[in-house]
Write an enzyme that holds these catalytic residues in place. Structure first.
Site, PDB file in Angstrom:
ATOM      1  N   GLN A  96     112.729 -13.520  43.100  1.00  0.00           N
ATOM      2  CA  GLN A  96     111.980 -14.294  42.116  1.00  0.00           C
ATOM      3  C   GLN A  96     112.811 -14.666  40.908  1.00  0.00           C
ATOM      4  OE1 GLN A  96     109.268 -10.778  41.419  1.00  0.00           O
ATOM      5  NE2 GLN A  96     109.357 -11.506  39.302  1.00  0.00           N
TER       6      GLN A  96
ATOM      7  N   HIS B 189     102.712  -5.355  38.813  1.00  0.00           N
ATOM      8  CA  HIS B 189     103.602  -6.001  39.784  1.00  0.00           C
ATOM      9  C   HIS B 189     102.868  -6.139  41.116  1.00  0.00           C
ATOM     10  CE1 HIS B 189     107.444  -7.327  41.285  1.00  0.00           C
ATOM     11  NE2 HIS B 189     107.599  -6.323  42.112  1.00  0.00           N
TER      12      HIS B 189
END
Length: 344
Positions: free
Chosen positions: A151, A292
Site C-alpha cells: 500500500q 488496520h
C-alpha cells in the site's frame, strides 16, 4: 629530553575478592570498551546502509538523515532486545528490520488508518454453518490468494482487505484469480464513509462494489495517493456481503468453508514482526482500538501453538514474505471483533 608525566592510579574491582588494577591494565580495559563501542556503531552503520539500499530510502538533507539514523538505532535496540528473548525461547516470534525501522510510532500510526466500521450487512453465526472443517488450511496452496501487494505511504489497508476478499471470492466461484482495483475504492467510495488514503473500512468497499461494480487493477492501477474517481470498465459486481459473528470458532468455520475473509486488527506493535507466531498478551483487542485491516487466508499450528495465517499489504519484504501468523483462540489484537466477506 622531553618528560611526560603520567598520572598513576589504581581501581578497586571485585573478582571473587577485592584486587587493585594498575594504570596499564586499566588503560587496556578502556581500549577494549572503546573497541566494543566502535564495533557496535559500525554494525549499526552497516545495517543502516543495507536498510537504505534494500528499501530505496533517501532523505532531503544530512540533518534529516541523521535524525532518521537515530530513530533507526533506537528501533534496532528494541528489535535486538526482543530477539535475545526469542533466542532464549521466551517469546514465540522474532522481530526484524524492515521499511518501518526509520519511523517513529507516531508516523506509523498515521499509516494505520482503519476507520470504525458500521458493520452493516447480514451476520453469519455458528448456527448457520453446518460443516466440519480441516484442522489446518492454507488457501494459498489452492491458488485462491493473489500476490502480496504494498500500500506504500497511503493509509489504504481497508481497500486492500476488501479487494483481497473479492479476489478470493471470485476465484472460489469461477476458478480464476483476477486482481481488482484498490485505487478505485480509494477514489470512489467517499460517499460510503471512507476517506481514501486517510482511512476507511472494507464494508464501504463491499457496498461500493455492490452498487457500482469494480474494475481490474490493470484497468485502474494503484497510485498510492488520493485521486478523483475515474470512469472505468466494470469487471465484477457483488450481490452482498456478510458480517461474521465475533467468535473465532465461527470465523474458522467460515474460512474453512467459504474462503478468505477480511479482518480488522490492532497493528501498532506488529510493524517489526519478522517470523514465528505473534503472541503478545498486551496487544489491545477491543473494537475501539482496531486500526488496520488485512486478509485472513488460513489457519494452522506451529510448535503446538494455534495461529491465523494473515496476508498483509506491506509488501513481501515485511514479515514472512508479506504474511504474519497471529496467535489463535485468544482474540489476539482484536481479530474476532470485525470480519466480513463478499458474496458474488
Amino acid at each position: 629530553m622531553r618528560h611526560e608525566s603520567v598520572c598513576v592510579f589504581t581501581i578497586l574491582v571485585w573478582t571473587g575478592g577485592f584486587h587493585y588494577l594498575g594504570y596499564t591494565t586499566m588503560k587496556f580495559l578502556i581500549v577494549l570498551v572503546a573497541v566494543a563501542l566502535a564495533a557496535n556503531a559500525l554494525s549499526d552503520r552497516e545495517q543502516w546502509d543495507e536498510f537504505k539500499l534494500k528499501h530505496g530510502k533517501s532523505y532531503r538533507n544530512l540533518a534529516e538523515e541523521t535524525r532518521r539514523f537515530a530513530i533507526f538505532q533506537d528501533n534496532l535496540r528494541v528489535i535486538e532486545q526482543h530477539n535475545a528473548k526469542y533466542e532464549r525461547g521466551e517469546t514465540s516470534f522474532a522481530r526484524g528490520v524492515n521499511r518501518f525501522t526509520d519511523m517513529t510510532k507516531e508516523e506509523i500510526k498515521k499509516l494505520l488508518n482503519r476507520k470504525p466500521s458500521p458493520k452493516t450487512g447480514n451476520t453469519m453465526t455458528a448456527a448457520m454453518i453446518n460443516a466440519t472443517v480441516a484442522d489446518s488450511l492454507d488457501w494459498r496452496a489452492q491458488g485462491a490468494v493473489a500476490t502480496v501487494k504494498d500500500q506504500g505511504d497511503c493509509g489504504s489497508c481497508w481497500a486492500f482487505a476488501a479487494v483481497g476478499a473479492m479476489e478470493s471470492a471470485y476465484y472460489m466461484k469461477n476458478g480464476q484469480l483476477v486482481q481488482f482495483s484498490e485505487q478505485q475504492l480509494i477514489d470512489c467510495t467517499t460517499s460510503y464513509g471512507t476517506v481514501g488514503c486517510d482511512g476507511g473500512f472494507m464494508q464501504g468497499g463491499f457496498e461500493y462494489a455492490h452498487d457500482n461494480g469494480i474494475s481490474t487493477e490493470d484497468a485502474y492501477p494503484y497510485a498510492a495517493k488520493d485521486q478523483s474517481c475515474q470512469s472505468t470498465t466494470v469487471f465484477l459486481t457483488i450481490s452482498s456481503f456478510v458480517q461474521i459473528e465475533q467468535n473465532e470458532d465461527t470465523i474458522k468455520s467460515v474460512v474453512g468453508t467459504v474462503g478468505p475473509v477480511g479482518v480488522a486488527i490492532y497493528a501498532d506493535d506488529i510493524v517489526s514482526y519478522s517470523s514465528g507466531v505473534y503472541d503478545n498478551p498486551s496487544c489491545p483487542n477491543s473494537s475501539e482500538e482496531l486500526d488496520h485491516e488485512v486478509l485472513l487466508v488460513g489457519y494452522g499450528s506451529e510448535n503446538g501453538q494455534d495461529y491465523w495465517l494473515i496476508k498483509n499489504s506491506w509488501g513481501t519484504n515485511w514479515g514472512e514474505s508479506g504474511y504474519i501468523k497471529l496467535a489463535r483462540n485468544s482474540n489476539m489484537c482484536g481479530i474476532a471483533q470485525d470480519s466480513a466477506y463478499p458474496v458474488l
